[in-house]
Design a protein around this motif. Structure first.
Motif, PDB file in Angstrom:
ATOM      1  N   SER A  25       0.831  -1.211   0.000  1.00 28.77           N
ATOM      2  CA  SER A  25       0.000   0.000   0.000  1.00 28.77           C
ATOM      3  C   SER A  25       0.866   1.262   0.000  1.00 28.77           C
ATOM      4  O   SER A  25       0.482   2.282  -0.570  1.00 28.77           O
ATOM      5  N   ASN A  48      -5.178   0.966   5.478  1.00 23.21           N
ATOM      6  CA  ASN A  48      -6.629   1.060   5.699  1.00 23.21           C
ATOM      7  C   ASN A  48      -7.290   1.926   4.629  1.00 23.21           C
ATOM      8  O   ASN A  48      -8.393   1.619   4.150  1.00 23.21           O
ATOM      9  N   PHE A  49      -6.608   3.021   4.260  1.00 23.24           N
ATOM     10  CA  PHE A  49      -7.122   3.891   3.204  1.00 23.24           C
ATOM     11  C   PHE A  49      -7.179   3.135   1.879  1.00 23.24           C
ATOM     12  O   PHE A  49      -8.137   3.258   1.105  1.00 23.24           O
ATOM     13  N   ARG A  50      -6.142   2.321   1.618  1.00 22.99           N
ATOM     14  CA  ARG A  50      -6.116   1.504   0.406  1.00 22.99           C
ATOM     15  C   ARG A  50      -7.305   0.547   0.361  1.00 22.99           C
ATOM     16  O   ARG A  50      -7.944   0.377  -0.682  1.00 22.99           O
ATOM     17  N   LYS A  51      -7.638  -0.052   1.497  1.00 19.69           N
ATOM     18  CA  LYS A  51      -8.784  -0.973   1.554  1.00 19.69           C
ATOM     19  C   LYS A  51     -10.084  -0.234   1.222  1.00 19.69           C
ATOM     20  O   LYS A  51     -10.933  -0.733   0.475  1.00 19.69           O
ATOM     21  N   GLU A  52     -10.250   0.965   1.803  1.00 19.41           N
ATOM     22  CA  GLU A  52     -11.470   1.743   1.562  1.00 19.41           C
ATOM     23  C   GLU A  52     -11.580   2.142   0.094  1.00 19.41           C
ATOM     24  O   GLU A  52     -12.656   2.028  -0.514  1.00 19.41           O
ATOM     25  N   LEU A  53     -10.471   2.630  -0.465  1.00 15.92           N
ATOM     26  CA  LEU A  53     -10.484   3.028  -1.868  1.00 15.92           C
ATOM     27  C   LEU A  53     -10.797   1.842  -2.780  1.00 15.92           C
ATOM     28  O   LEU A  53     -11.603   1.947  -3.706  1.00 15.92           O
ATOM     29  N   THR A  54     -10.150   0.722  -2.506  1.00 18.71           N
ATOM     30  CA  THR A  54     -10.355  -0.460  -3.341  1.00 18.71           C
ATOM     31  C   THR A  54     -11.795  -0.918  -3.289  1.00 18.71           C
ATOM     32  O   THR A  54     -12.399  -1.258  -4.317  1.00 18.71           O
ATOM     33  N   ASP A  55     -12.374  -0.922  -2.093  1.00 20.94           N
ATOM     34  CA  ASP A  55     -13.767  -1.343  -1.937  1.00 20.94           C
ATOM     35  C   ASP A  55     -14.703  -0.395  -2.692  1.00 20.94           C
ATOM     36  O   ASP A  55     -15.598  -0.838  -3.419  1.00 20.94           O
ATOM     37  N   THR A  56     -14.464   0.914  -2.554  1.00 20.90           N
ATOM     38  CA  THR A  56     -15.331   1.911  -3.203  1.00 20.90           C
ATOM     39  C   THR A  56     -15.282   1.776  -4.728  1.00 20.90           C
ATOM     40  O   THR A  56     -16.318   1.699  -5.394  1.00 20.90           O
ATOM     41  N   TYR A  57     -14.076   1.725  -5.270  1.00 13.48           N
ATOM     42  CA  TYR A  57     -13.954   1.691  -6.733  1.00 13.48           C
ATOM     43  C   TYR A  57     -14.270   0.317  -7.306  1.00 13.48           C
ATOM     44  O   TYR A  57     -14.684   0.213  -8.465  1.00 13.48           O
ATOM     45  N   LYS A 114     -16.765  -1.493  -6.263  1.00 14.51           N
ATOM     46  CA  LYS A 114     -18.234  -1.455  -6.391  1.00 14.51           C
ATOM     47  C   LYS A 114     -18.643  -0.658  -7.643  1.00 14.51           C
ATOM     48  O   LYS A 114     -19.590  -1.036  -8.340  1.00 14.51           O
TER      49      LYS A 114
END
Length: 571
Positions: free
Chosen positions: A259, A295-304, A306
């Motif tokens: 990350s 953690n930010f990488r996880k959030e970004l990956t999940d958002t994009y 979807k």
């Protein structure tokens, strides 16, 4: 089919196959080249030369840069030289992969020696340099860019074919060679001084576990990690029965380092993080920044991801053999993660791109799949033929450029509309495309087995490959049984238990739609229509398989949730 005959056939095959794989995988540095490397590095430090380490933004590039920096510092310490004047440069994702001739020449104005790690052996770069410039360059790379046997300053044993090792392993070889070159160095630093970071690179780059030497090196590295000498092991690796495992490295440490390379503007801080052994305020700040970034990488990956799923299903391309998704504002550092999620969800080769606003709006991305690089090779060949016949058709390199592993590539696309037309044509002509792609080795047993026979063969498998999963090869066997239990997990995954009349049972994870399609949700006798791939019984079964296999899901599941027989995955 008798258990004995199937197991014997499997064992006989593995004997010959393991011998074949080990034979073609042997590598090392020729004594003349090793001595040249050692003399070059030793003189540079002794003469207080300014040294630039140019790495790469993935875990292998970052960790091998940390290994090289630590080794150079250790050489100075062992020989009582002045501390070397080093600078580690790790380009960000927006900067792109590797070093160009122009950048190399600009850095030569400030540095006497440049060492590239996990890059540098691309012919477009290396062949553009003069003999004098090459004399100020050391290259450690494992990407198959052709033979460099006659280039004294390049260590790259992967002349052709698949990527089987990591750059970190090459640096470890130099460390061991330097111990033979220098008694002072050997007396201060053991053979295993860098093996933990080398093991991390092997795990992160999915090095071939078919090879007994690679498996052994990873085991030695994990034992070194268990000493917890580096701060990252104390802070980022959870204890499982007090031990670091390959699973915890793959799922807890590697993603955090990755990350940093994907999202931080100056990824070289990860080199400092890996080298740090003392618990200082600065080191703790690096750890905290790494955790926040991950953690930010996880959030970004999940958002994009979807957003990508919605785009795919709206366009109705989820069943296409090759999926292409462009999300203009997605950070380019997470394109590969989005592609991995799409591949896991739909089981199709995929390319995900976004716009690199730091490079004139260039459209860049990543591909994931069973044979994504081979498929693009064929597509380019088709376009080359077409453009030779019709001058109005763009040339292949005007549509896209790409490179990397067979299952994971980086790509630039110059015209998404033209590429989409090419993708549609490829999907419509998939049979022809597949015929042109080199086929992976598949080793099926034609007979239908009982569950007891399946377990017996898996146990034979585990014995003859040393208890590790073979990532690269597929051994198929049809089995009979009935669905005795179904346990659903989040994100549409389920565990299915198969049992037969004798009471034997096996369990495996699969995607829900696969379970419905091939097994049904009611209890019924069936014969597997698609052939499962063997996995050995090993403490790393869940972790190792989850890392690579699209039909497994990293749910909060431990080995205790599975029967103590052998597990399998379903394709």
């Amino acid at each position: 089919m008798s258990t004995k005959s199937a197991a014997d056939a499997f064992a006989n095959f593995l004997f010959s196959y393991e011998e074949e794989k080990n034979e073609e995988f042997k590598f090392g540095i020729e004594p003349q080249k090793m001595e040249w490397f050692c003399v070059k590095i030793d003189n540079a430090i002794k003469e207080s030369k300014k040294i630039l380490i140019w790495g790469d933004y993935d875990v292998d590039g970052i960790a091998s840069s940390a290994m090289m920096a630590e080794m150079l510092q250790n050489i100075a310490e062992a020989h009582k030289y002045n501390e070397p004047e080093l600078l580690c440069h790790i380009p960000g994702r927006a900067d792109g992969y590797g070093i160009s001739p122009a950048l190399f020449r600009s850095y030569l104005k400030s540095f006497d020696l440049i060492i590239t790690l996990d890059n540098g052996s691309h012919k477009e770069f290396y062949n553009a340099l003069s003999a004098d410039e090459k004399n100020k360059l050391l290259v450690f790379d494992h990407h198959p860019n052709g033979s460099f046997e006659n280039e004294i300053g390049v260590f790259n044993p992967n002349a052709n074919g698949d990527v089987k090792i990591s750059t970190g392993l090459l640096v470890e070889e130099i460390h061991k060679g330097f111990r033979k070159y220098s008694e002072d160095y050997a007396s201060c630093f053991s053979d295993d001084a860098l093996c933990d970071l080398s093991a991390m690179t092997l795990i992160s780059d999915m090095a071939s576990l078919n090879n007994a030497d690679i498996r052994k090196r990873i085991q030695i590295g994990i034992r070194q990690m268990n000493k917890r000498e580096r701060l990252v092991y104390r802070k980022l690796l959870p204890e499982f029965q007090g031990e670091v495992s390959m699973q915890s490295v793959a799922f807890n440490l590697v993603p955090v380092i990755n990350s940093i390379g994907r999202l931080i503007l100056n990824p070289a801080v990860a080199v400092d993080l890996l080298i740090a052994k003392k618990d200082s305020n600065q080191a703790r700040e690096l750890i905290d920044e790494a955790i926040i970034t991950n953690n930010f990488r996880k959030e970004l990956t999940d958002t994009y991801s979807k957003i990508a799923y919605t785009q795919i299903e709206t366009r109705g391309i989820e069943n296409d053999p090759l999926i292409y998704v462009h999300i203009d504002d997605a950070p380019i550092g997470i394109n590969g993660l989005i592609a991995s999620n799409i591949f896991n969800r739909y089981g199709k080769d995929v390319i995900v791109t976004s716009r690199n606003f730091h490079d004139g709006g260039m459209i860049v991305g990543s591909g994931r799949g069973e044979q994504i690089k081979d498929m693009l090779n064929v597509m380019q060949n088709v376009m080359k033929i077409a453009s030779n016949v019709n001058k109005d058709i763009p040339k292949p390199n005007e549509i896209m450029t790409y490179g990397g592993h067979n299952q994971a590539i980086g790509v630039k696309i110059f015209d998404p509309n033209v590429f989409e037309s090419l993708r549609i044509w490829s999907c419509q002509n998939l049979t022809k495309i597949k015929q042109a792609i080199p086929r992976k080795k598949v080793y099926p047993f034609e007979e239908v087995a009982t569950i007891a026979e399946y377990k017996d063969i898996c146990n034979t498998y585990a014995i003859f490959v040393g208890g590790d999963i073979k990532f690269n090869d597929r051994f198929y066997l049809r089995i009979k049984g009935n669905v005795s239990k179904i346990k659903e997990f989040r994100n549409d995954f389920m565990e299915i238990a198969l049992a037969d009349q004798s009471g034997e049972e096996i369990r495996f994870l699969t995607k829900r739609e696969t379970g419905v399609k091939y097994y049904g949700l009611d209890e019924k006798i069936f014969e597997v229509e698609i052939q499962p791939v063997f996995l050995s019984e090993t403490e790393y079964t869940i972790g190792a398989s989850l890392k690579l296999e699209k039909n497994f899901f990293p749910a909060e599941v431990s080995n205790n949730d599975f029967s103590r027989g052998c597990t399998m995955r379903v394709r």
